[in-house]
Design a protein around this motif. Structure first.
Motif: not given
Length: 269
Positions: A65-67, A103-111, A164-172
């Motif tokens: 969540a913090r990530c 780029t954004f540490v997918p082990a935590c933020a993505f998968s 821009r909209a795609y980037a907005g989904l990163v972190g959700t």
């Protein structure tokens, strides 16, 4: 005379190779990282999300969540010219592509947290009830939707809005990422293998990423250095991502799930 021309021809050939897009593209991800490091705000925001995403909770898990919250701040407060260059930089080899994927540490933020991706229906349902995720997904749907009447199937001047909209989904809860280091294909961490009688709905959602010609075209346009993202407001740290409207009125009252088949299954011609 031939002996004099030969070195000149070799020099000309070398100059052409050095100026070629493929040669320049090899360093684009490194250049993007260095540009972010040189910018105080970009570096601060990047250091913040990396610190959170590489951290561990008391139980040993990643603080997802913090990530993700830190990632949303990175893309919301950082200049798109810098943040998007990190996210969409082009690659011509697997080493570069893997760096981009990480780029954004997918082990935590993505998968995760499990070894196999879950059904997309769980994250999608969670997004439907999230005040953070829902408007961002609606923005992505509207900004990257195909237009069958357009010559190439996509509205003109759509690329920057779509990215821009795609980037907005990163972190959700629907954070997308590159699926491998051999292509520029993107998708959320989920599949439709266990979606039961909602499989059609699940596949329609995944098609927003995996079968979206306009999204693919926007990423490729950025890869070729032709994307308007770096040209639109290059020094701006404020950009509107979630202002989505339609000819029939705002999307506020629309059902997210009811819109998926309509937006995802339009002909990508």
């Amino acid at each position: 005379m031939a002996h004099c021309l030969q070195p000149l021809l070799l020099l000309l050939l070398l100059q052409l190779l050095l100026r070629s897009p493929s040669s320049a593209a090899r360093n684009r991800c490194v250049d993007a990282a260095e540009a972010c490091t040189a910018d105080a705000q970009c570096q601060r925001l990047r250091t913040e999300y990396v610190g959170h995403c590489l951290g561990r909770t008391a139980s040993g898990d990643c603080p997802r969540a913090r990530c993700r919250r830190a990632l949303r701040r990175f893309f919301a407060r950082g200049s798109p010219a810098l943040t998007h260059a990190l996210l969409f930089c082009s690659c011509v080899d697997p080493v570069c592509a893997e760096r981009r994927r990480q780029t954004f540490v997918p082990a935590c933020a993505f998968s995760g947290p499990g070894p196999a991706p879950p059904s997309c229906l769980g994250p999608l349902d969670a997004c439907e009830h999230s005040g953070v995720c829902r408007p961002r997904l609606l923005a992505f749907q509207a900004s990257c939707a195909p237009a069958p009447s357009a010559p190439d199937g996509c509205p003109p001047d759509q690329a920057s809005r779509c990215l821009r909209a795609y980037a907005g989904l990163v972190g959700t809860t629907l954070t997308p990422n590159y699926v491998d280091n051999a292509s520029a294909r993107v998708a959320p961490w989920c599949d439709c293998g266990a979606s039961g009688n909602r499989r059609e709905e699940c596949e329609a959602f995944r098609e927003l990423f995996t079968g979206n010609r306009c999204l693919d075209g926007a990423i490729q346009a950025f890869d070729s250095g032709q994307s308007p993202v770096l040209q639109d407001h290059p020094d701006s740290h404020q950009h509107s991502l979630l202002q989505v409207s339609s000819a029939d009125g705002p999307l506020k009252g629309c059902s997210l799930l009811s819109m998926l088949p309509v937006l995802a299954l339009q002909p990508l011609l």
